[in-house]
Design an enzyme around this catalytic site. Structure first.
Site, PDB file in Angstrom:
ATOM      1  N   ARG A  21      13.930  -3.417  -8.677  1.00  0.00           N
ATOM      2  CA  ARG A  21      12.531  -3.043  -8.833  1.00  0.00           C
ATOM      3  C   ARG A  21      12.156  -2.983 -10.305  1.00  0.00           C
ATOM      4  NH1 ARG A  21       9.832  -0.630  -4.492  1.00  0.00           N
ATOM      5  NH2 ARG A  21      11.115  -0.246  -2.651  1.00  0.00           N
ATOM      6  N   PRO A  62       0.832  -1.204   0.000  1.00  0.00           N
ATOM      7  CA  PRO A  62       0.000   0.000   0.000  1.00  0.00           C
ATOM      8  C   PRO A  62       0.869   1.258   0.000  1.00  0.00           C
ATOM      9  CG  PRO A  62      -0.753  -1.571   1.649  1.00  0.00           C
ATOM     10  CD  PRO A  62       0.560  -2.075   1.140  1.00  0.00           C
ATOM     11  N   GLU A  63       0.522   2.204  -0.853  1.00  0.00           N
ATOM     12  CA  GLU A  63       1.247   3.467  -0.928  1.00  0.00           C
ATOM     13  C   GLU A  63       0.397   4.565  -0.312  1.00  0.00           C
ATOM     14  OE1 GLU A  63       3.088   4.130  -4.772  1.00  0.00           O
ATOM     15  OE2 GLU A  63       3.207   1.974  -5.147  1.00  0.00           O
TER      16      GLU A  63
END
Length: 316
Positions: A303, A2-3
């Site tokens: 990433r 979650p950001e």
């Protein structure tokens, strides 16, 4: 993970449902969820039982409740929450009249996910409702932290009543939805480093709350490639990037955040639907909305980064 928008959705859901309530008891089902609590379960229960939740605030991905004693005096501590990779804070009630239509906060969709799986801790409140912390992967947690004054003297975060912040959140930078954030100062910090600009967006001591999804979206909007050194960008271009990041997170917030699976939900267990509006993240192999070039995915510093090779060219 979650950001910022997903955590702010949770904060906004918790605020009308929990502020003003008294914690009657603390139920701990898995002690790993309070591993950051000094003094363990007894200390947490002692700090919370009988206390009133007076505000719920957020900076970056950190949430915290302010606490008051039976006389209404601030206890000098906050109850801090972090959702980690898969955490959910869910509010349940026995009130049969409480329905999603009565709820506050942004729109969401889909059926609520199972409220019983992966429940690790519950705060039982004086109105009969309860706050459940669910966490499949157990990277999140709840714990108490002493309050201290922020260095710039401004309100500590969204929802905070004053300039006091939990000590465990004091080391992270302000986020882009915080009115006290100085965008020009953040841009100067980014330009002062030679690290890739995406790494700097993700660095919580530079600007907090941005994760992989919104970094990719902001970089696409500003036409900046992920591996461009911060020092190679002009002040104007970095400000454009920061404003793009803020704008995309505000749009995500309006529709409940970005949910790819049942892990990312609001306090009712329902998903946001900003994933439908993503322009870059997860769209490798699809045409760029601006120029039609096929979007690519690259792995950089562990990433995935999604970008348009035409709109976001490598720095020379």
């Amino acid at each position: 993970m979650p950001e910022l928008p997903e955590v702010e959705v949770v904060r906004r859901g918790l605020e009308p449902r929990t502020v003003g309530r008294i914690v009657e008891s603390v139920e701990i089902l898995d002690a790993r969820i309070i591993r950051r609590q000094a003094g363990g379960a007894d200390r947490l229960r002692g700090a919370l039982t009988g206390t009133r939740l007076t505000a719920v605030a957020r900076r970056g991905k950190f949430l915290w409740w302010r606490l008051a004693d039976a006389d209404g005096q601030d206890t000098g501590e906050a109850l801090v929450g972090h959702l980690g990779m898969s955490g959910q804070l869910r509010v349940r009630t026995d009130d049969p009249l409480s329905t999603p239509a009565d709820s506050a906060g942004p729109a969401s969709e889909g059926p609520a996910s199972d409220p019983h799986r992966h429940r690790r801790l519950t705060l039982h409140l004086d109105d009969g409702s309860a706050i459940d912390l669910l966490d499949q992967r157990l990277f999140g947690g709840l714990w108490t932290s002493p309050l201290e004054a922020v260095s710039d003297g401004a309100v500590a975060g969204l929802g905070s009543p004053d300039a006091l912040i939990p000590a465990d959140a004091a080391g992270i930078a302000r986020d882009l939805l915080d009115p006290a954030t100085d965008l020009s100062a953040v841009a100067r910090r980014i330009r002062g480093r030679r690290a890739p600009v995406k790494s700097l967006l993700l660095a919580q001591d530079v600007v907090s709350g941005i994760g992989n999804i919104y970094a990719d979206e902001a970089l696409w909007a500003a036409r900046i490639r992920f591996d461009t050194p911060g020092a190679r960008l002009s002040q104007r271009k970095v400000l454009e990037l920061l404003r793009a990041a803020r704008e995309v997170m505000e749009r995500a917030l309006e529709v409940g955040g970005t949910s790819f699976d049942a892990l990312y939900v609001n306090v009712e267990g329902r998903s946001g639907y900003f994933a439908r509006s993503l322009s870059a993240y997860g769209r490798d192999g699809e045409p760029c909305e601006r120029c039609g070039t096929v979007l690519r995915r690259a792995v950089h510093q562990g990433r995935s980064s999604h970008f348009c090779p035409r709109c976001q060219r490598a720095a020379r």
